[in-house]
Design an enzyme around this catalytic site. Sequence first.
Site, PDB file in Angstrom:
ATOM      1  N   HIS A   1       9.254  19.413 -30.400  1.00 33.85           N
ATOM      2  CA  HIS A   1       9.949  18.135 -30.499  1.00 33.85           C
ATOM      3  C   HIS A   1      10.328  17.916 -31.957  1.00 33.85           C
ATOM      4  CE1 HIS A   1      10.863  13.961 -30.692  1.00 33.85           C
ATOM      5  NE2 HIS A   1       9.715  13.648 -31.269  1.00 33.85           N
TER       6      HIS A   1
ATOM      7  N   ASN B   1      15.802  12.895 -35.067  1.00 31.27           N
ATOM      8  CA  ASN B   1      14.858  12.828 -33.952  1.00 31.27           C
ATOM      9  C   ASN B   1      15.538  12.110 -32.792  1.00 31.27           C
ATOM     10  OD1 ASN B   1      12.834  12.135 -32.128  1.00 31.27           O
ATOM     11  ND2 ASN B   1      11.355  11.552 -33.680  1.00 31.27           N
TER      12      ASN B   1
ATOM     13  N   CYS C   1       8.708  11.067 -26.075  1.00 29.93           N
ATOM     14  CA  CYS C   1       9.230  12.335 -26.584  1.00 29.93           C
ATOM     15  C   CYS C   1       8.719  13.561 -25.839  1.00 29.93           C
ATOM     16  CB  CYS C   1       8.924  12.450 -28.077  1.00 29.93           C
ATOM     17  SG  CYS C   1       9.642  11.121 -29.052  1.00 29.93           S
TER      18      CYS C   1
END
Length: 342
Positions: free
Chosen positions: A249, A279, A107
């Site tokens: 993020h 996500n 990520c």
Amino acid sequence: MLEALSGFVPPHPVHNTNLPAAWGVDDQWVQSLTGVITRYHAGPGQATSDLAFEAARRVLDASGGQAPNAVLLATSTPDRPCPATAPLLAARLGMVGVPAFDLAAVCTGFIYALAVGQGLITAGTASRVLVVAADIWSTLVHPDDRSAGVVLGDGAGAVLLRAGQKNEPGALLGFDLGSDGTGEDLITIRGAGARERAMAAPLSERERYFTMAGFRVFQRAVTAMTQSTKRTLTRADWLPDQLNHLVPHQANSRILAAVAERLGIPTQRVITTLARTGNTGVASIPLALADAAADNRLSPGERVVLTAFGGGLTWGSAALYWPNLPATASPYPAQPLKPTRP
């Protein structure tokens, strides 16, 4: 410096009311736990390179300028373990012959790729660098894993970097990057790599899918993103209350809220697309930027910090003054979402 921006999600929305009935979850439960309402899944036959291509095509169309002479693809879900997916992406874009390679930092990969792209420009290796971030997580979540399934989605984002002056809006003012490999098992897919092939006994079927130690990841993510953001603010010579936008993020709503609270940044300054996209891994920051830019929530000259935490473990942050970009299209499909339980 940042010259153009785009985002893309596949046209297959999955609302909380469409999640598998066997998971025993409802819309209110998922929203309260994660902040997610919708996520998008790649369709049959779609691979990471397909999402990456669409994001890249959009950013190149938006720029209307000189073609990039290097391509970086940040991803943890490449089309194949070998070769890298970036050369295929470059070829599909008509850029055969340019350097193209993948970068894997889970990520945090987009921020790592920005730093590498700036390095290529600074070194004189390239004058324009196409940075694409794309992940397809939906195929790597075990059908019984509701904890990951409710939050993870698929998507891609892209930016075009060019050489510029440090005082120009859009210039990347500083980075903070780090890793801690002692936490490799906290966010992982254990199967399908050289480690498994070297083992005497095969891994279980479940170990071929994504796993995450939720509570421990929460603790590490909040600490790492908070500290990394503070170091980046110091390098940019900014105070937290001078920051116009924090773009983290998009892990889950609780992590985002905890980071903002520790930094003393009001939640209205935190840019998030979590409710709409879930996500999306490495794509979450450029998707959040594209969403905000399309809605005119980012103004030229504003102070912006990007921050992320991911498997590896990895973390990173970057600071910039927001540039005056070409018009950014919405990353979402045109069709309205009609949530129904099948």
